[in-house]
Design an enzyme around this catalytic site. Structure first.
Site, PDB file in Angstrom:
ATOM      1  N   SER A  95      -4.313  12.820  -2.464  1.00 34.02           N
ATOM      2  CA  SER A  95      -4.861  11.481  -2.683  1.00 34.02           C
ATOM      3  C   SER A  95      -5.355  10.875  -1.374  1.00 34.02           C
ATOM      4  O   SER A  95      -4.814  11.170  -0.301  1.00 34.02           O
ATOM      5  CB  SER A  95      -3.795  10.559  -3.275  1.00 34.02           C
ATOM      6  OG  SER A  95      -3.685  10.723  -4.657  1.00 34.02           O
ATOM      7  N   PRO A  96      -6.370  10.014  -1.462  1.00 37.80           N
ATOM      8  CA  PRO A  96      -6.793   9.296  -0.255  1.00 37.80           C
ATOM      9  C   PRO A  96      -5.683   8.390   0.248  1.00 37.80           C
ATOM     10  O   PRO A  96      -5.114   7.615  -0.519  1.00 37.80           O
ATOM     11  CB  PRO A  96      -8.013   8.497  -0.728  1.00 37.80           C
ATOM     12  CG  PRO A  96      -7.877   8.421  -2.211  1.00 37.80           C
ATOM     13  CD  PRO A  96      -7.161   9.647  -2.644  1.00 37.80           C
ATOM     14  N   CYS A 102      -4.863   5.718   3.372  1.00 38.83           N
ATOM     15  CA  CYS A 102      -5.360   4.980   4.536  1.00 38.83           C
ATOM     16  C   CYS A 102      -4.500   5.290   5.758  1.00 38.83           C
ATOM     17  O   CYS A 102      -3.271   5.240   5.703  1.00 38.83           O
ATOM     18  CB  CYS A 102      -5.358   3.488   4.249  1.00 38.83           C
ATOM     19  SG  CYS A 102      -6.592   2.979   3.039  1.00 38.83           S
ATOM     20  N   ALA A 131      -9.788   5.774   1.696  1.00 44.34           N
ATOM     21  CA  ALA A 131     -10.743   4.734   1.314  1.00 44.34           C
ATOM     22  C   ALA A 131     -11.677   4.459   2.490  1.00 44.34           C
ATOM     23  O   ALA A 131     -11.251   3.951   3.527  1.00 44.34           O
ATOM     24  CB  ALA A 131      -9.998   3.461   0.913  1.00 44.34           C
ATOM     25  N   GLN A 137     -13.336   9.221  -0.631  1.00 44.12           N
ATOM     26  CA  GLN A 137     -13.298   8.050  -1.499  1.00 44.12           C
ATOM     27  C   GLN A 137     -14.136   6.938  -0.869  1.00 44.12           C
ATOM     28  O   GLN A 137     -13.931   6.576   0.291  1.00 44.12           O
ATOM     29  CB  GLN A 137     -11.858   7.564  -1.678  1.00 44.12           C
ATOM     30  CG  GLN A 137     -11.718   6.417  -2.671  1.00 44.12           C
ATOM     31  CD  GLN A 137     -10.302   5.886  -2.731  1.00 44.12           C
ATOM     32  OE1 GLN A 137      -9.805   5.326  -1.760  1.00 44.12           O
ATOM     33  NE2 GLN A 137      -9.645   6.060  -3.877  1.00 44.12           N
ATOM     34  N   TYR A 190      -9.140  -3.962  -5.200  1.00 44.65           N
ATOM     35  CA  TYR A 190     -10.314  -4.017  -4.348  1.00 44.65           C
ATOM     36  C   TYR A 190     -11.539  -4.421  -5.175  1.00 44.65           C
ATOM     37  O   TYR A 190     -11.433  -4.653  -6.376  1.00 44.65           O
ATOM     38  CB  TYR A 190     -10.488  -2.692  -3.614  1.00 44.65           C
ATOM     39  CG  TYR A 190      -9.288  -2.373  -2.738  1.00 44.65           C
ATOM     40  CD1 TYR A 190      -8.782  -3.324  -1.844  1.00 44.65           C
ATOM     41  CD2 TYR A 190      -8.618  -1.157  -2.827  1.00 44.65           C
ATOM     42  CE1 TYR A 190      -7.673  -3.064  -1.058  1.00 44.65           C
ATOM     43  CE2 TYR A 190      -7.499  -0.888  -2.041  1.00 44.65           C
ATOM     44  CZ  TYR A 190      -7.034  -1.851  -1.167  1.00 44.65           C
ATOM     45  OH  TYR A 190      -5.926  -1.593  -0.394  1.00 44.65           O
TER      46      TYR A 190
END
Length: 358
Positions: free
Chosen positions: A23-24, A26, A58, A100, A183
């Protein structure tokens, strides 16, 4: 036990060696949006570890769309070269490079988590204004955003399109549009956040319009041979909020537009949501969307053990399992999971002695 977790998956012309995705996550480690050695090692080690898909965090399509001043960016051509180096390495290790694309909306201009995550002043590198569907802050201490106008929506759509073109130039084979976690694109979807009175607010059709326009525009420029993913929050976890029924309907509308997989997360729209977190708590969202929208889905959220991940795939509840924190704890999780499940997944020759079968 059948190790379906390690069966390949084909999405358009892209072949994934197993059903495990990174998964992305941060990293809050960029300067002016540029990827660097930290990102190379962070992402590269998970490719070495056997993941089929490794997705960069992201990545902001405009500078004011960053969550923090330290976010990764893809809003200018100069960002391509440092990403290209990373994606080339991921592919050399058998992983499909992905990214992403994101706009933080009203949750922009905040500090990294280890600095408290609060608003960042302009003197410390923050910015004003931030943008949202409605001029309402996320929390009492947060920045009150500016309501984005029609021209601003067009700029955002165009920014996602330009970012997709740069992602292709950088060597990404999969892109994911971020429409989750409170977001910007999720803010449009959620009736708890979006209080507009125009064609982008009110009904489901109106609230989903900005996302549908973005998805369709990106698909037009993203190569036909490459998959397009979408991350959504399938539920706001508050009365009157976005819910799984609307998420299913959204997926049904996005599939004909060329979206290939829904990455099924939840929450993030409002600070007071009470989420019943537990092992696999979001898997039912992926299962229902997969069944009712007849689209590929990825399950996320507290998936930690090989048996749990394999059962999700074997039972047909999702097509992939995406993991984040477990990959932070164990970059080589797929290699260890394969050994535990009796599946074939070759470690890099440099590491062969450590993962050799006894």
């Amino acid at each position: 036990m059948s190790a379906e977790l390690f069966s390949p998956l084909e999405l358009r012309d892209v072949r994934l060696r197993n059903r495990i995705g990174v998964s992305p996550m941060c990293q809050y480690s960029s300067v002016d949006g540029f990827a660097n050695d930290w990102h190379l090692v962070h992402l590269g080690s998970r490719a070495v570890g056997g993941a089929a898909l490794v997705m960069a965090e992201a990545t902001a399509v405009v500078p004011e769309g960053r969550i923090s001043p330290q976010d990764l960016g893809i809003w200018k051509d100069a960002h391509v070269e440092t990403l290209k180096r990373i994606f080339r390495f991921l592919e050399s290790q058998g992983a499909v490079p992905a990214i992403q694309l994101a706009h933080a909306g009203r949750k922009a201009s905040t500090a990294p988590p280890w600095q408290g995550g609060g608003r960042v002043s302009e003197s410390d590198g923050g910015w004003r204004p931030t943008y949202a569907p409605t001029a309402e802050a996320f929390g009492e201490a947060d920045i009150v955003p500016q309501e984005i106008d029609h021209a601003g929506i067009r700029r955002v759509v165009n920014a996602f399109v330009a970012a997709a073109k740069r992602a292709e130039s950088a060597g990404a084979k999969i892109i994911e549009i971020h429409a989750a976690h409170g977001y910007l694109l999720h803010e449009f979807l959620s009736p708890l956040v979006n209080h507009r009175k125009d064609e982008y607010g009110g009904s489901f059709e109106n609230r989903s319009r900005a996302l549908r326009e973005t998805g369709a525009a990106v698909r037009r420029v993203w190569p036909e041979r490459y998959p397009l993913l979408l991350r959504i929050s399938a539920k706001d976890w508050l009365p009157g909020g976005w819910d799984i029924d609307e998420a299913v309907l959204l997926a049904q509308q996005l599939k004909p537009l060329g979206v290939d997989m829904i990455d099924c997360s939840s929450g993030g729209a409002m600070p007071n949501a009470k989420i019943p977190i537990g092992p696999g708590y979001q898997v039912p969202f992926a299962e229902r969307i997969r069944r009712e929208a007849e689209i590929h889905t990825a399950a996320v959220g507290m998936v930690t053990t090989p048996e749990q991940a394999n059962d999700i795939i074997t039972s047909g509840r999702a097509d992939m399992v995406f993991m984040a924190r477990e990959f932070l704890r164990e970059p080589y999780w797929p290699l260890k999971a394969a050994a535990q499940l009796g599946a074939d997944l070759n470690a890099p020759i440099q590491y062969g002695r450590a993962f050799a079968k006894s």
